[in-house]
Design a protein around this motif. Structure first.
Motif, short mmCIF file in Angstrom:
data_model
loop_
_atom_site.label_atom_id
_atom_site.label_comp_id
_atom_site.label_asym_id
_atom_site.label_seq_id
_atom_site.Cartn_x
_atom_site.Cartn_y
_atom_site.Cartn_z
N LYS A 124 0.83 -1.21 0.00
CA LYS A 124 0.00 0.00 0.00
C LYS A 124 0.86 1.25 0.00
N LEU A 125 0.35 2.28 -0.69
CA LEU A 125 0.98 3.59 -0.72
C LEU A 125 0.19 4.53 0.19
N THR A 126 0.86 5.14 1.13
CA THR A 126 0.19 6.05 2.06
C THR A 126 0.58 7.48 1.74
N GLY A 127 -0.36 8.38 1.91
CA GLY A 127 -0.07 9.81 1.77
C GLY A 127 0.27 10.22 0.35
N TYR A 128 1.28 11.06 0.22
CA TYR A 128 1.66 11.64 -1.07
C TYR A 128 3.16 11.47 -1.27
N PRO A 129 3.66 11.61 -2.50
CA PRO A 129 5.09 11.51 -2.73
C PRO A 129 5.81 12.76 -2.20
N GLU A 130 6.83 12.53 -1.40
CA GLU A 130 7.62 13.67 -0.90
C GLU A 130 8.69 13.97 -1.94
N VAL A 141 7.86 19.45 -1.91
CA VAL A 141 6.76 20.08 -2.64
C VAL A 141 5.48 19.88 -1.84
N PRO A 142 4.72 20.95 -1.57
CA PRO A 142 3.54 20.83 -0.70
C PRO A 142 2.40 20.04 -1.36
N PRO A 143 1.63 19.29 -0.57
CA PRO A 143 0.51 18.50 -1.11
C PRO A 143 -0.77 19.33 -1.24
N VAL A 144 -1.66 18.87 -2.10
CA VAL A 144 -2.98 19.47 -2.28
C VAL A 144 -3.99 18.60 -1.55
N ALA A 145 -4.63 19.16 -0.53
CA ALA A 145 -5.47 18.36 0.37
C ALA A 145 -6.67 17.73 -0.35
N LYS A 146 -7.26 18.41 -1.32
CA LYS A 146 -8.48 17.88 -1.94
C LYS A 146 -8.24 16.62 -2.77
N SER A 147 -6.98 16.32 -3.08
CA SER A 147 -6.70 15.12 -3.86
C SER A 147 -6.50 13.88 -3.00
N ASP A 205 8.78 26.05 -10.82
CA ASP A 205 8.68 27.33 -10.12
C ASP A 205 8.38 27.03 -8.65
N PRO A 206 9.34 27.29 -7.75
CA PRO A 206 9.11 27.00 -6.32
C PRO A 206 7.91 27.72 -5.73
N ALA A 207 7.47 28.79 -6.34
CA ALA A 207 6.32 29.54 -5.83
C ALA A 207 4.99 28.93 -6.29
N LYS A 208 5.04 28.01 -7.26
CA LYS A 208 3.80 27.47 -7.83
C LYS A 208 3.66 25.95 -7.69
N TRP A 209 4.78 25.26 -7.44
CA TRP A 209 4.69 23.81 -7.49
C TRP A 209 3.81 23.21 -6.40
N ALA A 210 3.27 22.04 -6.65
CA ALA A 210 2.38 21.33 -5.70
C ALA A 210 2.26 19.88 -6.18
N THR A 211 1.90 19.00 -5.25
CA THR A 211 1.72 17.59 -5.61
C THR A 211 0.41 17.05 -5.05
N GLY A 212 -0.16 16.13 -5.79
CA GLY A 212 -1.35 15.44 -5.31
C GLY A 212 -0.97 14.19 -4.53
N ARG A 219 -8.53 11.67 -10.94
CA ARG A 219 -9.94 11.98 -10.90
C ARG A 219 -10.19 13.41 -11.30
N ASN A 220 -11.18 13.62 -12.12
CA ASN A 220 -11.52 14.99 -12.53
C ASN A 220 -11.97 15.80 -11.32
N GLY A 221 -11.48 17.00 -11.20
CA GLY A 221 -11.86 17.87 -10.08
C GLY A 221 -10.90 17.76 -8.92
N ALA A 222 -10.78 16.56 -8.34
CA ALA A 222 -9.93 16.39 -7.17
C ALA A 222 -8.45 16.58 -7.52
N ASP A 223 -8.10 16.29 -8.77
CA ASP A 223 -6.70 16.42 -9.16
C ASP A 223 -6.47 17.61 -10.11
#
Length: 225
Positions: A124-130, A141-147, A205-212, A219-223
């Motif tokens: 199993k994969l837990t959480g998000y990729p660091e 890279v900071p995660p996006v909670a809605k995903s 761009d360190p000011a814009k990057w993010a990860t799901g 999934r459409n919307g969540a990602d």
């Protein structure tokens, strides 16, 4: 003459008595005191109203008991599945292969990470990729909670999981930096691995990057971020 009259009278009395007995026998048969045949047997075998009601209650009780047993069995099966997922080991970089690919055409603002289970067992994969893109920026890279999915992603042998990663907004005036390879750490003690950037290099761009978060499918919307 007197003897003949007396004999005639006697015969009449006997005849009357025989007729009376015959009528009495017919009356008893028609009154239903004793009868036989299919109708009589059916009437005799039919249960009394109280007994019929009791039989109906017994049948309902048996049906309810069967339904309850079925529901309990389904609940037990569901609990067993949940327990099996809880006992599934965490995926490590030794049993999953991680790769990166562009999500869309230029400007390349997003990539998709794919983690494929290359082992012969489930994990199993837990959480998000660091993710660490730059040595000059040691924070992940900071995660996006809605995903975030409701439960950890369980991968059977050969199954993949995905994570969408935003690199930039794609603007020409952004302060982006080139990246040819980056590190990905699997949460839960899964270890770290190096991943090659697609196309020979990406601009971040360190000011814009993010990860799901890791998900079984994008999934459409969540990602969308």
């Amino acid at each position: 003459m007197r003897k003949l009259r007396n004999r005639t009278t006697g015969l009449a009395a006997v005849t009357t008595a025989v007729l009376a007995l015959s009528l009495t026998a017919c009356g008893e048969g028609s009154s239903g005191v004793k009868s036989s045949g299919p109708a009589a047997d059916s009437a005799a075998s039919a249960p009394a109203p109280a007994q019929a009601e009791k039989n109906t209650d017994t049948a309902k009780g048996a049906a309810n008991g069967k339904n309850a047993s079925t529901a309990q069995g389904a609940g037990a099966a569901k609990g067993s599945t949940g327990q099996a997922a809880a006992n599934t080991p965490v995926c490590t970089t030794k049993n999953v292969a991680i790769s990166a690919a562009y999500q869309d055409g230029p400007p390349y603002t997003h990539i998709v990470l794919t983690a494929k289970n290359t082992s012969g067992h489930s994990c199993k994969l837990t959480g998000y990729p660091e993710i660490e893109f730059l040595e000059s920026h040691r924070e992940n890279v900071p995660p996006v909670a809605k995903s975030k999915p409701a439960t950890p992603v369980v991968l059977t042998a050969g199954a993949p999981a995905y994570a969408l990663v935003k690199l930039s907004d794609g603007g020409r005036t952004e302060n982006t930096e080139p990246v040819t390879a980056f590190s990905v750490t699997l949460q839960g003690g899964g270890g770290m691995t190096a991943v090659k950037a697609p196309g020979g290099g990406i601009a971040v761009d360190p000011a814009k990057w993010a990860t799901g978060y890791w998900t079984p499918e994008l999934r459409n919307g969540a990602d969308d971020f």
